[in-house]
Design a protein around this motif. Structure first.
Motif, mmCIF file in Angstrom:
data_model
loop_
_atom_site.group_PDB
_atom_site.id
_atom_site.type_symbol
_atom_site.label_atom_id
_atom_site.label_comp_id
_atom_site.label_asym_id
_atom_site.label_seq_id
_atom_site.Cartn_x
_atom_site.Cartn_y
_atom_site.Cartn_z
ATOM 1 N N ILE A 1 -1.601 8.541 14.515
ATOM 2 C CA ILE A 1 -1.799 9.027 15.879
ATOM 3 C C ILE A 1 -2.345 10.440 15.810
ATOM 4 O O ILE A 1 -1.782 11.287 15.097
ATOM 5 C CB ILE A 1 -0.472 9.007 16.654
ATOM 6 C CG1 ILE A 1 0.074 7.579 16.727
ATOM 7 C CG2 ILE A 1 -0.653 9.565 18.062
ATOM 8 C CD1 ILE A 1 1.429 7.471 17.378
ATOM 9 N N PRO A 2 -3.444 10.721 16.503
ATOM 10 C CA PRO A 2 -4.034 12.077 16.440
ATOM 11 C C PRO A 2 -3.023 13.157 16.830
ATOM 12 O O PRO A 2 -2.168 12.941 17.687
ATOM 13 C CB PRO A 2 -5.191 12.003 17.449
ATOM 14 C CG PRO A 2 -5.518 10.544 17.537
ATOM 15 C CD PRO A 2 -4.221 9.815 17.362
ATOM 16 N N PRO B 1 0.847 -1.208 0.000
ATOM 17 C CA PRO B 1 0.000 0.000 0.000
ATOM 18 C C PRO B 1 0.871 1.242 0.000
ATOM 19 O O PRO B 1 2.001 1.236 0.501
ATOM 20 C CB PRO B 1 -0.785 -0.128 1.315
ATOM 21 C CG PRO B 1 0.028 -1.063 2.164
ATOM 22 C CD PRO B 1 0.706 -1.999 1.219
ATOM 23 N N PRO B 2 0.388 2.342 -0.576
ATOM 24 C CA PRO B 2 1.205 3.558 -0.658
ATOM 25 C C PRO B 2 1.545 4.151 0.698
ATOM 26 O O PRO B 2 2.488 4.899 0.825
ATOM 27 C CB PRO B 2 0.328 4.517 -1.481
ATOM 28 C CG PRO B 2 -1.074 4.002 -1.282
ATOM 29 C CD PRO B 2 -0.936 2.518 -1.173
ATOM 30 N N GLU B 3 0.781 3.823 1.719
ATOM 31 C CA GLU B 3 1.023 4.376 3.042
ATOM 32 C C GLU B 3 0.707 3.318 4.076
ATOM 33 O O GLU B 3 -0.136 2.446 3.856
ATOM 34 C CB GLU B 3 0.152 5.616 3.274
ATOM 35 C CG GLU B 3 0.401 6.308 4.599
ATOM 36 C CD GLU B 3 -0.447 7.564 4.760
ATOM 37 O OE1 GLU B 3 -0.489 8.105 5.871
ATOM 38 O OE2 GLU B 3 -1.069 7.972 3.781
ATOM 39 N N ASN B 4 1.385 3.390 5.216
ATOM 40 C CA ASN B 4 1.093 2.477 6.307
ATOM 41 C C ASN B 4 -0.396 2.529 6.631
ATOM 42 O O ASN B 4 -0.968 3.606 6.825
ATOM 43 C CB ASN B 4 1.921 2.895 7.539
ATOM 44 C CG ASN B 4 1.886 1.841 8.619
ATOM 45 O OD1 ASN B 4 0.873 1.179 8.819
ATOM 46 N ND2 ASN B 4 2.991 1.682 9.314
#
Length: 292
Positions: free
Chosen positions: A142-143, A134-137
């Motif tokens: 985390i807010p 995927p392009p990103e984890n």
């Protein structure tokens, strides 16, 4: 502890290949074609997974009547991958494909049997299996309201607190090194403690305060502005140059009641706002913690 049972391989020849292959993986950094990572020996913690994967692919070959690696062809592997693709996820399929590319890479060190060619030249196992990251984890971020103070604390630690901690460590080492090589005579201990108290009185400074985490040593002590009103005996002993002075606890308690206690360093404090280069109280003691 996991055990590797080579008797579970489909033949003695396959078991010998497995032993030689795992020995090579554990001891040699061999580049695999198509791999993007730096070649390095396999960690011993990965041996069981590698063992299981190798056993699976060799069993699959035996089920198709191929009992030796030198009898494998690219067409055989392509057929095997097509059959696996119907039952495996792309990630699992890529792991099985990579086993053949690693077998080929370590072929020169397999004396019993080896592949006679490099399978899928120039192609990575993920590409063959159709597996893409995927392009990103995909883990939720985390807010910001949680991460922001953590980042500020980390920056504060690196830019400010770390220097103070190193300075405090050096001061502690110097105080420890200055202790007498042998324990003081009993008569010298109260004299040294009184001399220390008089020195603090002359500086108009209180005694070093007990850290809040050790407050249980003085359960009846009060707390004023975050400072426990009890003396830090261990630090005072060091600063006074004695190894231990537990029998003189009341002497320090009385001095603390008179002079007060404070979170202080061993050198005079400097004006608020000065940098750590001013060798006074550490920055967090002057009220800069937590960072705003």
């Amino acid at each position: 502890m996991a055990r590797l049972h080579f008797g579970t391989f489909p033949s003695a020849s396959a078991a010998a290949v497995a032993k030689q292959y795992l020995h090579s993986r554990l001891n040699r950094a061999v580049a695999v074609h198509g791999a993007v990572s730096v070649a390095r020996p396999m960690k011993v913690t990965g041996a069981y997974t590698e063992f299981s994967q190798l056993r699976l692919v060799l069993r699959a070959l035996h089920e198709r009547g191929i009992t030796r690696l030198d009898g494998v062809t690219q067409a055989v592997l392509d057929t095997l991958v097509r059959s696996w693709s119907a039952e495996c996820t792309p990630d699992t399929l890529a792991g099985r494909i990579s086993m053949f590319t690693k077998l080929a890479a370590h072929g020169p060190f397999l004396t019993t049997d080896q592949l006679s060619f490099a399978p899928w030249p120039g192609r990575h196992a993920n590409q063959i299996a159709g597996h893409s990251s995927p392009p990103e984890n995909i883990t939720p971020r985390i807010p910001e309201q949680i991460m922001a103070p953590l980042l500020r604390a980390a920056v504060f630690y690196v830019r400010t607190a770390a220097a103070d901690l190193l300075t405090a460590h050096r001061e502690l080492q110097a105080l420890t090194a200055a202790l007498p090589t042998s324990r003081c005579q009993p008569a010298d201990i109260p004299a040294r403690l009184r001399a220390f108290v008089e020195h603090r009185r002359a500086q108009q400074r209180g005694l070093p305060a007990l850290p809040a985490g050790l407050r249980d040593r003085f359960p009846d002590a009060t707390e004023i502005d975050g400072v426990v009103q009890a003396p830090n005996q261990s630090l005072i002993w060091l600063m006074a140059g004695v190894h231990a002075a537990a029998p003189y606890r009341q002497l320090l308690i009385a001095a603390g009641a008179e002079l007060g206690t404070s979170k202080v360093a061993s050198t005079p404090p400097c004006p608020r706002g000065r940098t750590p280069a001013c060798h006074g109280d550490p920055v967090w003691i002057r009220g800069a913690w937590p960072p705003s």
